[in-house]
Design a protein around this motif. Structure first.
Motif, PDB file in Angstrom:
ATOM      1  N   PRO A  37       0.462  -1.276   0.042  1.00  0.00           N
ATOM      2  CA  PRO A  37       0.504  -0.155   0.151  1.00  0.00           C
ATOM      3  C   PRO A  37       0.866   1.489  -0.141  1.00  0.00           C
ATOM      4  N   ASP A  38       1.773   0.927   0.371  1.00  0.00           N
ATOM      5  CA  ASP A  38       2.913   2.334   0.237  1.00  0.00           C
ATOM      6  C   ASP A  38       3.451   2.743  -0.897  1.00  0.00           C
ATOM      7  N   ALA A  39       3.836   1.824  -1.635  1.00  0.00           N
ATOM      8  CA  ALA A  39       4.067   2.070  -2.855  1.00  0.00           C
ATOM      9  C   ALA A  39       3.376   2.749  -3.710  1.00  0.00           C
ATOM     10  N   LEU A  40       1.947   3.131  -3.562  1.00  0.00           N
ATOM     11  CA  LEU A  40       0.726   3.690  -4.225  1.00  0.00           C
ATOM     12  C   LEU A  40       1.320   5.517  -4.615  1.00  0.00           C
ATOM     13  N   SER A  41       1.834   5.801  -3.088  1.00  0.00           N
ATOM     14  CA  SER A  41       2.488   7.299  -2.878  1.00  0.00           C
ATOM     15  C   SER A  41       3.677   7.847  -3.294  1.00  0.00           C
ATOM     16  N   ILE A  42       4.722   6.379  -3.587  1.00  0.00           N
ATOM     17  CA  ILE A  42       5.537   6.504  -3.777  1.00  0.00           C
ATOM     18  C   ILE A  42       5.861   6.331  -5.285  1.00  0.00           C
ATOM     19  N   VAL A  43       5.349   5.195  -6.065  1.00  0.00           N
ATOM     20  CA  VAL A  43       5.448   5.442  -7.805  1.00  0.00           C
ATOM     21  C   VAL A  43       4.941   6.162  -8.275  1.00  0.00           C
ATOM     22  N   TYR A  44       3.630   6.425  -7.733  1.00  0.00           N
ATOM     23  CA  TYR A  44       2.555   7.703  -8.404  1.00  0.00           C
ATOM     24  C   TYR A  44       2.910   9.041  -8.191  1.00  0.00           C
ATOM     25  N   ALA A  45       3.710   8.740  -7.065  1.00  0.00           N
ATOM     26  CA  ALA A  45       3.811  10.649  -6.519  1.00  0.00           C
ATOM     27  C   ALA A  45       4.626  12.008  -7.475  1.00  0.00           C
ATOM     28  N   LEU A  93     -16.186  -1.363  -4.948  1.00  0.00           N
ATOM     29  CA  LEU A  93     -15.194  -0.974  -6.121  1.00  0.00           C
ATOM     30  C   LEU A  93     -14.496  -1.727  -5.627  1.00  0.00           C
ATOM     31  N   ARG A  94     -13.962  -2.008  -4.295  1.00  0.00           N
ATOM     32  CA  ARG A  94     -13.143  -2.313  -3.700  1.00  0.00           C
ATOM     33  C   ARG A  94     -12.910  -3.353  -4.392  1.00  0.00           C
ATOM     34  N   ILE A  95     -13.272  -4.272  -4.106  1.00  0.00           N
ATOM     35  CA  ILE A  95     -13.483  -6.217  -4.902  1.00  0.00           C
ATOM     36  C   ILE A  95     -13.791  -5.951  -6.183  1.00  0.00           C
ATOM     37  N   TYR A 141      -5.815  -4.115  -7.609  1.00  0.00           N
ATOM     38  CA  TYR A 141      -6.116  -5.802  -7.329  1.00  0.00           C
ATOM     39  C   TYR A 141      -6.020  -6.123  -6.182  1.00  0.00           C
ATOM     40  N   SER A 142      -4.210  -6.431  -5.551  1.00  0.00           N
ATOM     41  CA  SER A 142      -4.106  -6.522  -4.361  1.00  0.00           C
ATOM     42  C   SER A 142      -3.395  -6.309  -3.902  1.00  0.00           C
ATOM     43  N   ILE A 143      -3.745  -5.049  -4.146  1.00  0.00           N
ATOM     44  CA  ILE A 143      -4.020  -4.030  -3.252  1.00  0.00           C
ATOM     45  C   ILE A 143      -4.712  -3.226  -2.080  1.00  0.00           C
ATOM     46  N   ASP A 148     -11.386   4.471  12.553  1.00  0.00           N
ATOM     47  CA  ASP A 148     -10.774   5.098  11.700  1.00  0.00           C
ATOM     48  C   ASP A 148     -10.995   4.320  10.325  1.00  0.00           C
ATOM     49  N   SER A 149     -10.875   5.600   9.106  1.00  0.00           N
ATOM     50  CA  SER A 149     -11.349   4.566   7.861  1.00  0.00           C
ATOM     51  C   SER A 149     -10.161   5.131   7.106  1.00  0.00           C
ATOM     52  N   SER A 150      -9.138   6.278   7.591  1.00  0.00           N
ATOM     53  CA  SER A 150      -8.336   6.904   6.261  1.00  0.00           C
ATOM     54  C   SER A 150      -8.119   6.219   5.941  1.00  0.00           C
ATOM     55  N   ALA A 151      -7.038   5.417   6.282  1.00  0.00           N
ATOM     56  CA  ALA A 151      -5.980   3.712   5.281  1.00  0.00           C
ATOM     57  C   ALA A 151      -6.748   3.645   4.734  1.00  0.00           C
ATOM     58  N   MET A 152      -8.090   3.279   4.894  1.00  0.00           N
ATOM     59  CA  MET A 152      -8.594   2.425   3.732  1.00  0.00           C
ATOM     60  C   MET A 152      -9.053   2.974   2.418  1.00  0.00           C
ATOM     61  N   HIS A 153      -9.590   5.035   2.854  1.00  0.00           N
ATOM     62  CA  HIS A 153      -9.593   5.661   1.570  1.00  0.00           C
ATOM     63  C   HIS A 153      -9.027   6.177   1.439  1.00  0.00           C
ATOM     64  N   ARG A 154      -7.084   5.782   1.778  1.00  0.00           N
ATOM     65  CA  ARG A 154      -6.034   6.413   0.925  1.00  0.00           C
ATOM     66  C   ARG A 154      -5.508   5.581   0.098  1.00  0.00           C
ATOM     67  N   CYS A 155      -5.809   3.834   0.130  1.00  0.00           N
ATOM     68  CA  CYS A 155      -5.391   3.227  -0.428  1.00  0.00           C
ATOM     69  C   CYS A 155      -6.648   2.550  -1.213  1.00  0.00           C
ATOM     70  N   LEU A 156      -7.774   2.630  -0.979  1.00  0.00           N
ATOM     71  CA  LEU A 156      -8.224   2.637  -2.494  1.00  0.00           C
ATOM     72  C   LEU A 156      -8.234   3.459  -3.773  1.00  0.00           C
ATOM     73  N   ASN A 157      -7.619   2.505  -4.594  1.00  0.00           N
ATOM     74  CA  ASN A 157      -7.522   2.822  -5.776  1.00  0.00           C
ATOM     75  C   ASN A 157      -8.308   2.967  -6.948  1.00  0.00           C
ATOM     76  N   ILE A 158      -9.295   3.599  -6.891  1.00  0.00           N
ATOM     77  CA  ILE A 158     -10.213   3.331  -7.696  1.00  0.00           C
ATOM     78  C   ILE A 158     -10.033   4.223  -9.200  1.00  0.00           C
ATOM     79  N   PHE A 159      -9.159   5.594  -8.219  1.00  0.00           N
ATOM     80  CA  PHE A 159      -8.941   6.076  -9.563  1.00  0.00           C
ATOM     81  C   PHE A 159      -7.565   6.533 -10.087  1.00  0.00           C
ATOM     82  N   SER A 160      -6.710   6.113  -8.990  1.00  0.00           N
ATOM     83  CA  SER A 160      -5.300   6.539  -9.206  1.00  0.00           C
ATOM     84  C   SER A 160      -5.044   7.131  -8.677  1.00  0.00           C
TER      85      SER A 160
END
Length: 538
Positions: free
Chosen positions: A89-97, A403-405, A440-442, A465-477
């Motif tokens: 999950p942390d890779a999202l903010s690194i690879v696409y930053a 949309l997560r699933i 899909y894996s995240i 606290d659902s902040s981590a889930m919102h941060r990792c819900l990657n439906i719009f990149s």
């Protein structure tokens, strides 16, 4: 001398050297390991060739296959000679930053038709220019201006379903919509997927081109395209952008275009001109040209008849770059095509997946009915409004969870590591390495979503606290290349789902039915048979 040369380069020698050359071409880069990624595990053939990734992409289940590799090997999986998939999950903010300098790869070249658009341009400066022109059309203010058109077609869908429901109540059956419909047990039974397609195509047709495709009215996958797209494009500025037109199955062609472009995208760039000559890719090439024809004809027709109508196309025409220049005709048409592709398939896939989960999980449907009844009431107005559904927590939880699933964009979008390299999860990747983070894996990481990651449970979004889930819900990149139309997409889904679920009670035709999918660039359901019953709102 000539006789000796002829003996050395005999046909038998060539047949011997060919496989040796193929082996060397693939083995030498692996042995040299210029990108220092030999340490990462993955399918054996993927270490040497793009063949594994090409095969799973062609097979239509790339995201699932890559996820299985992550379950087997861990967060880092080498899925091609110079491509590492990172399921962290942390890779999202690194690879696409923002600001990390990573660019889109040659993969996106396979999605270019007419000319490069905001989605497939790889040049940072060109993308910045396009984004400046386009981004304003998806502001919250603009989205509110588009709401009446969205509600118009949602209302037409409900009208069609009510018509079929009343006919089904009389014991009638028919073929309106693909797969037909019938009445049984007090319900109307139909496949909701084609209807979701009709709805999304008519909405985006109206918004992007100024007129719907008429799919909802006809209950048919049909759109008009010019027989000769180049003739229409070249006729701009003349009195009549005339061309013989054909009726084509636009949804089917859009799916074919996505699968073809995906198949081309995973091939090395030097292979693509050769692959395009192979007979099994000929239909995909036709699909690309035909879909472009839809945009060419629609834009030509619209621009030949000036109007003060407010929609996506008018806002694109009004957009200016930093130097005050508008888009040219060809660029405008390319962006309109991008809007058609991005705004149709994604919405229909998502609508179908949400309805499937609500039909399968009755407790969630009942809770959503209660929220909708409480906040929307039993007014005569059939279609929900944007303000009514904007802040309904359980509705949003149901949409997010579905949309997560069933994230329609589930694969890892590839990026090239920039100069200076990138460090992810303690691993350093050199400049030029291709990285991707698979949504899909995240979306199935137990550290974020809990051990019940495969379960549809909207309540998880309302617990603590659902902040981590919102941060990792990657439906719009995420990052600078994230989806520009997310505000419009969410408004559409909120209005569509709320309106359908307030009016109907839905069940699966088969309680054990699982939503099968096939993945081109997007992950698309294949069918979703449901039974609907009109609710008594009084």
């Amino acid at each position: 001398m000539l006789e000796t040369f002829s003996n050395v380069w005999s046909p038998s020698t060539a047949l011997y050297l060919l496989p040796v050359s193929v082996i060397l071409v693939h083995a030498v880069p692996y042995l040299l390991d210029a990108q220092k990624i030999r340490q990462f595990p993955g399918p054996f053939i993927a270490k040497f060739s793009d063949a594994w990734l090409g095969y799973v992409s062609k097979n239509g289940h790339r995201s699932e296959d890559v996820h299985r590799m992550h379950l087997k090997y861990g967060p880092f999986v080498r899925i091609a000679p110079n491509h590492v998939s990172v399921a962290d999950p942390d890779a999202l903010s690194i690879v696409y930053a923002h600001g990390n300098g990573a660019l889109k790869t040659e993969f996106y070249d396979a999605f270019v038709s007419i000319r490069r658009g905001v989605f497939n341009t790889r040049d940072r400066g060109d993308h910045t220019r396009k984004r400046k022109i386009i981004s304003h059309i998806f502001s919250q203010k603009s989205v509110l201006e588009f709401e009446p058109q969205v509600r118009l077609y949602v209302g037409l869908l409900l009208k069609q379903w009510d018509r079929l429901y009343d006919m089904a109540a009389k014991g009638m059956s028919g073929t309106d919509g693909e797969g037909g419909w019938r009445g049984e047990g007090g319900r109307l039974w139909l496949d909701c997927l084609p209807w979701a397609n009709y709805l999304s195509f008519d909405i985006v047709g109206d918004l992007a081109f100024g007129a719907p495709f008429g799919m909802l009215e006809a209950a048919k996958d049909s759109a008009l395209v010019p027989k000769n797209p180049d003739q229409v494009m070249n006729s701009y500025g003349k009195d009549t952008p005339a061309s013989e037109v054909l009726s084509i199955p636009a949804v089917k062609i859009l799916n074919g275009r996505g699968e073809y472009s995906m198949a081309m995208g995973v091939l090395p760039a030097w292979w693509r001109p050769i692959a395009r000559r192979l007979p099994w890719y000929s239909q995909g090439q036709k699909d690309v040209q035909t879909l472009a024809g839809i945009a060419i004809m629609a834009v030509a027709k619209r621009m030949a008849t000036p109007t003060d109508r407010v929609d996506l196309l008018s806002k694109l025409q009004a957009g200016r770059d930093s130097e005050g220049n508008p888009m040219g005709r060809e660029e405008l048409t390319a962006e309109a095509l991008t809007l058609l592709i991005a705004g149709s398939d994604t919405t229909s896939n998502s609508t179908c997946a949400i309805l499937y989960q609500l039909a399968r999980n009755r407790y969630a449907q009942e809770r959503l009915h209660h929220e909708l009844d409480e906040h929307l009431g039993a007014e005569d107005e059939t279609v929900a409004t944007g303000p009514q559904v904007k802040c309904l927590p359980y509705l949003d939880a149901c949409i997010n969870e579905a949309l997560r699933i069933h994230s329609t964009s589930a694969l890892g979008l590839p990026r090239v590591v920039p100069e200076g390299g990138i460090t992810v999860r303690g691993q350093f990747f050199q400049e030029g390495t291709v990285l991707s983070v698979p949504s899909y894996s995240i979306h199935r990481d137990p550290s974020i979503w809990g051990e019940d990651v495969e379960d549809f449970r909207p309540e998880r979004w309302l617990e603590g606290d659902s902040s981590a889930m919102h941060r990792c819900l990657n439906i719009f990149s995420v990052g600078p290349r994230a989806c520009l139309g997310r505000n419009l997409a969410m408004m559409e889904l909120q209005v569509i789902v709320a309106s359908i679920m307030r009016r109907y009670d839905i069940v699966l035709e088969d309680p054990d039915f699982n939503l099968d999918t096939r993945e081109g660039f997007l992950r698309k359901p294949l069918a979703c048979p449901i039974g609907i019953k009109r609710r008594d709102l009084l």
